[in-house]
Scaffold this motif. Structure first.
Motif, PDB file in Angstrom:
ATOM      1  N   PRO A 230       0.804  -1.235   0.000  1.00 26.48           N
ATOM      2  CA  PRO A 230       0.000   0.000   0.000  1.00 26.48           C
ATOM      3  C   PRO A 230       0.830   1.275   0.000  1.00 26.48           C
ATOM      4  O   PRO A 230       0.499   2.226  -0.720  1.00 26.48           O
ATOM      5  N   ASN A 231       1.907   1.313   0.789  1.00 20.98           N
ATOM      6  CA  ASN A 231       2.676   2.558   0.844  1.00 20.98           C
ATOM      7  C   ASN A 231       3.303   2.895  -0.502  1.00 20.98           C
ATOM      8  O   ASN A 231       3.468   4.069  -0.845  1.00 20.98           O
ATOM      9  N   LYS A 232       3.623   1.886  -1.297  1.00 30.06           N
ATOM     10  CA  LYS A 232       4.182   2.118  -2.637  1.00 30.06           C
ATOM     11  C   LYS A 232       3.096   2.558  -3.612  1.00 30.06           C
ATOM     12  O   LYS A 232       3.236   3.550  -4.336  1.00 30.06           O
ATOM     13  N   ILE A 233       1.987   1.816  -3.645  1.00 35.60           N
ATOM     14  CA  ILE A 233       0.935   2.093  -4.625  1.00 35.60           C
ATOM     15  C   ILE A 233       0.285   3.446  -4.365  1.00 35.60           C
ATOM     16  O   ILE A 233      -0.001   4.206  -5.301  1.00 35.60           O
ATOM     17  N   PHE A 234       0.054   3.785  -3.102  1.00 37.79           N
ATOM     18  CA  PHE A 234      -0.678   5.015  -2.804  1.00 37.79           C
ATOM     19  C   PHE A 234       0.212   6.258  -2.774  1.00 37.79           C
ATOM     20  O   PHE A 234      -0.297   7.379  -2.880  1.00 37.79           O
ATOM     21  N   THR A 235       1.513   6.087  -2.633  1.00 34.77           N
ATOM     22  CA  THR A 235       2.379   7.264  -2.571  1.00 34.77           C
ATOM     23  C   THR A 235       3.249   7.436  -3.801  1.00 34.77           C
ATOM     24  O   THR A 235       3.555   8.570  -4.187  1.00 34.77           O
ATOM     25  N   ASN A 236       3.623   6.317  -4.434  1.00 37.03           N
ATOM     26  CA  ASN A 236       4.534   6.448  -5.581  1.00 37.03           C
ATOM     27  C   ASN A 236       4.324   5.299  -6.576  1.00 37.03           C
ATOM     28  O   ASN A 236       5.242   4.510  -6.835  1.00 37.03           O
ATOM     29  N   PRO A 237       3.135   5.207  -7.184  1.00 41.45           N
ATOM     30  CA  PRO A 237       2.892   4.116  -8.140  1.00 41.45           C
ATOM     31  C   PRO A 237       3.751   4.285  -9.384  1.00 41.45           C
ATOM     32  O   PRO A 237       4.081   5.413  -9.782  1.00 41.45           O
ATOM     33  N   ASP A 238       4.101   3.170  -9.998  1.00 41.93           N
ATOM     34  CA  ASP A 238       4.949   3.206 -11.190  1.00 41.93           C
ATOM     35  C   ASP A 238       4.164   3.535 -12.453  1.00 41.93           C
ATOM     36  O   ASP A 238       4.686   4.173 -13.366  1.00 41.93           O
ATOM     37  N   ASN A 239       2.908   3.065 -12.516  1.00 45.11           N
ATOM     38  CA  ASN A 239       2.144   3.160 -13.747  1.00 45.11           C
ATOM     39  C   ASN A 239       1.354   4.475 -13.803  1.00 45.11           C
ATOM     40  O   ASN A 239       0.718   4.873 -12.827  1.00 45.11           O
ATOM     41  N   ALA A 240       1.361   5.107 -14.952  1.00 48.13           N
ATOM     42  CA  ALA A 240       0.670   6.390 -15.109  1.00 48.13           C
ATOM     43  C   ALA A 240      -0.829   6.247 -14.910  1.00 48.13           C
ATOM     44  O   ALA A 240      -1.478   7.149 -14.356  1.00 48.13           O
ATOM     45  N   ARG A 241      -1.396   5.120 -15.356  1.00 48.29           N
ATOM     46  CA  ARG A 241      -2.844   4.933 -15.194  1.00 48.29           C
ATOM     47  C   ARG A 241      -3.207   4.780 -13.713  1.00 48.29           C
ATOM     48  O   ARG A 241      -4.244   5.274 -13.274  1.00 48.29           O
ATOM     49  N   THR A 242      -2.370   4.097 -12.945  1.00 48.23           N
ATOM     50  CA  THR A 242      -2.603   3.989 -11.504  1.00 48.23           C
ATOM     51  C   THR A 242      -2.573   5.374 -10.870  1.00 48.23           C
ATOM     52  O   THR A 242      -3.436   5.716 -10.048  1.00 48.23           O
ATOM     53  N   ARG A 243      -1.583   6.185 -11.233  1.00 47.11           N
ATOM     54  CA  ARG A 243      -1.469   7.538 -10.681  1.00 47.11           C
ATOM     55  C   ARG A 243      -2.698   8.375 -11.018  1.00 47.11           C
ATOM     56  O   ARG A 243      -3.250   9.080 -10.164  1.00 47.11           O
ATOM     57  N   GLU A 244      -3.166   8.257 -12.258  1.00 50.34           N
ATOM     58  CA  GLU A 244      -4.339   9.029 -12.694  1.00 50.34           C
ATOM     59  C   GLU A 244      -5.585   8.611 -11.913  1.00 50.34           C
ATOM     60  O   GLU A 244      -6.350   9.460 -11.440  1.00 50.34           O
ATOM     61  N   PHE A 245      -5.776   7.296 -11.774  1.00 48.25           N
ATOM     62  CA  PHE A 245      -6.956   6.791 -11.057  1.00 48.25           C
ATOM     63  C   PHE A 245      -6.938   7.255  -9.594  1.00 48.25           C
ATOM     64  O   PHE A 245      -7.941   7.774  -9.098  1.00 48.25           O
ATOM     65  N   LEU A 246      -5.825   7.062  -8.928  1.00 49.26           N
ATOM     66  CA  LEU A 246      -5.751   7.413  -7.509  1.00 49.26           C
ATOM     67  C   LEU A 246      -5.876   8.912  -7.305  1.00 49.26           C
ATOM     68  O   LEU A 246      -6.527   9.360  -6.354  1.00 49.26           O
ATOM     69  N   ALA A 247      -5.283   9.709  -8.182  1.00 47.90           N
ATOM     70  CA  ALA A 247      -5.396  11.165  -8.050  1.00 47.90           C
ATOM     71  C   ALA A 247      -6.845  11.597  -8.130  1.00 47.90           C
ATOM     72  O   ALA A 247      -7.308  12.442  -7.348  1.00 47.90           O
ATOM     73  N   ARG A 248      -7.599  11.010  -9.067  1.00 48.51           N
ATOM     74  CA  ARG A 248      -9.001  11.377  -9.229  1.00 48.51           C
ATOM     75  C   ARG A 248      -9.844  10.899  -8.039  1.00 48.51           C
ATOM     76  O   ARG A 248     -10.630  11.658  -7.468  1.00 48.51           O
ATOM     77  N   VAL A 249      -9.660   9.634  -7.651  1.00 50.44           N
ATOM     78  CA  VAL A 249     -10.474   9.049  -6.587  1.00 50.44           C
ATOM     79  C   VAL A 249     -10.174   9.687  -5.245  1.00 50.44           C
ATOM     80  O   VAL A 249     -11.093  10.047  -4.491  1.00 50.44           O
ATOM     81  N   LEU A 250      -8.899   9.871  -4.921  1.00 53.57           N
ATOM     82  CA  LEU A 250      -8.548  10.446  -3.631  1.00 53.57           C
ATOM     83  C   LEU A 250      -8.933  11.909  -3.549  1.00 53.57           C
ATOM     84  O   LEU A 250      -9.323  12.403  -2.499  1.00 53.57           O
ATOM     85  N   HIS A 251      -8.881  12.621  -4.675  1.00 54.38           N
ATOM     86  CA  HIS A 251      -9.315  14.017  -4.692  1.00 54.38           C
ATOM     87  C   HIS A 251     -10.801  14.109  -4.419  1.00 54.38           C
ATOM     88  O   HIS A 251     -11.256  14.963  -3.649  1.00 54.38           O
ATOM     89  N   ASN A 252     -11.594  13.207  -5.059  1.00 50.78           N
ATOM     90  CA  ASN A 252     -13.041  13.230  -4.839  1.00 50.78           C
ATOM     91  C   ASN A 252     -13.393  12.879  -3.416  1.00 50.78           C
ATOM     92  O   ASN A 252     -14.367  13.398  -2.856  1.00 50.78           O
TER      93      ASN A 252
END
Length: 252
Positions: A230-252
């Motif tokens: 979790p600390n890797k995926i939520f703070t520094n994911p490797d994949n651009a699509r993961t970053r995009e999804f989390l940025a949108r979901v966590l912002h909402n």
């Protein structure tokens, strides 16, 4: 405990899972996240063979789920063999699927008595322990129609645990609940996670996934795009699509 190799599933011409590879070890808590329609729930249903998969394999404790193999040829396993494996995998659905004509206690003891041949007295004793664990002792003799949505889902969790499974599968367990009832179900699952039972949880609750999971799996368009702690995926994911999804979901 679970080994999924090159798993694929289609509904007619629509491919919903492609090339899924996933290993779940004993005591893992794997949270599967991703946008709606990415194949998360279908993956869970393939694991316990509520849905037949088309290619690849699912192995539970080393045993092939749903099929038998002979000299390179595969055919459907006898239903009783598949049911025997399913009995070791507890499943909690989006909708609670409790028997409406039975009390909370009766819902919990039905499986152990009918499927596992447990005596009624033993089943009741275990059910009462589980009711205490999920905070429903006072609702022992109440039918589902008299329970709130959160209470019904906690009863469904107790019912799954009553079969003494080796792994628990949760399919978006809070998606059918009113927002004010989500917390009580997540608290129950979080408490159970501390006991070390292996779990695979499909969820849209990101803070819950981050707190409870030992590993996060992000799915997109029927594929596993990225996985890690979790600390890797939520703070520094490797994949651009993961970053995009989390940025949108966590912002909402």
């Amino acid at each position: 405990m679970l080994n999924i190799s090159n798993l694929a599933k289609s509904y007619g011409p629509v491919r919903v899972l492609t090339g899924i590879n996933l290993e779940v070890k004993p005591h893992d808590v794997v949270a599967v996240i991703g946008p709606s329609g990415s194949g998360k729930s279908t993956l869970l249903k393939c694991i316990n063979f509520l849905e037949k998969y088309d290619e690849g394999e699912v192995r539970f404790g080393g045993r092939l789920v749903g099929y038998t193999e002979n000299k390179g040829h595969r055919r459907l396993a006898p239903e009783h063999d598949t049911n025997r494996l399913r009995a070791q995998m507890g499943m909690v659905f989006q909708n609670f699927n409790l028997f409406p004509h039975m009390s909370t206690l009766e819902n919990i003891i039905e499986g152990p008595i009918q499927v596992k041949g447990v005596s009624r007295d033993e089943a009741i004793a275990h059910a009462e322990q589980l009711l205490e664990k999920v905070g429903l002792t006072a609702k022992r003799d109440v039918r589902p129609t008299k329970l709130s949505g959160g209470q019904q889902q906690r009863a469904a969790i107790a019912r799954a645990l009553a079969m003494r499974p080796e792994v628990m599968l949760y399919d978006e367990p809070t998606s059918a609940l009113d927002p004010e009832l989500v917390g009580e179900v997540l608290t129950t699952i979080r408490d159970l996670a501390t006991e070390g039972m292996t779990k695979v949880i499909v969820t849209h609750e990101m803070s819950f996934a981050r707190d409870v999971a030992t590993r996060i799996v992000f799915m997109e368009a029927g594929r596993i795009v990225e996985e890690g702690p979790p600390n890797k995926i939520f703070t520094n994911p490797d994949n651009a699509r993961t970053r995009e999804f989390l940025a949108r979901v966590l912002h909402n």
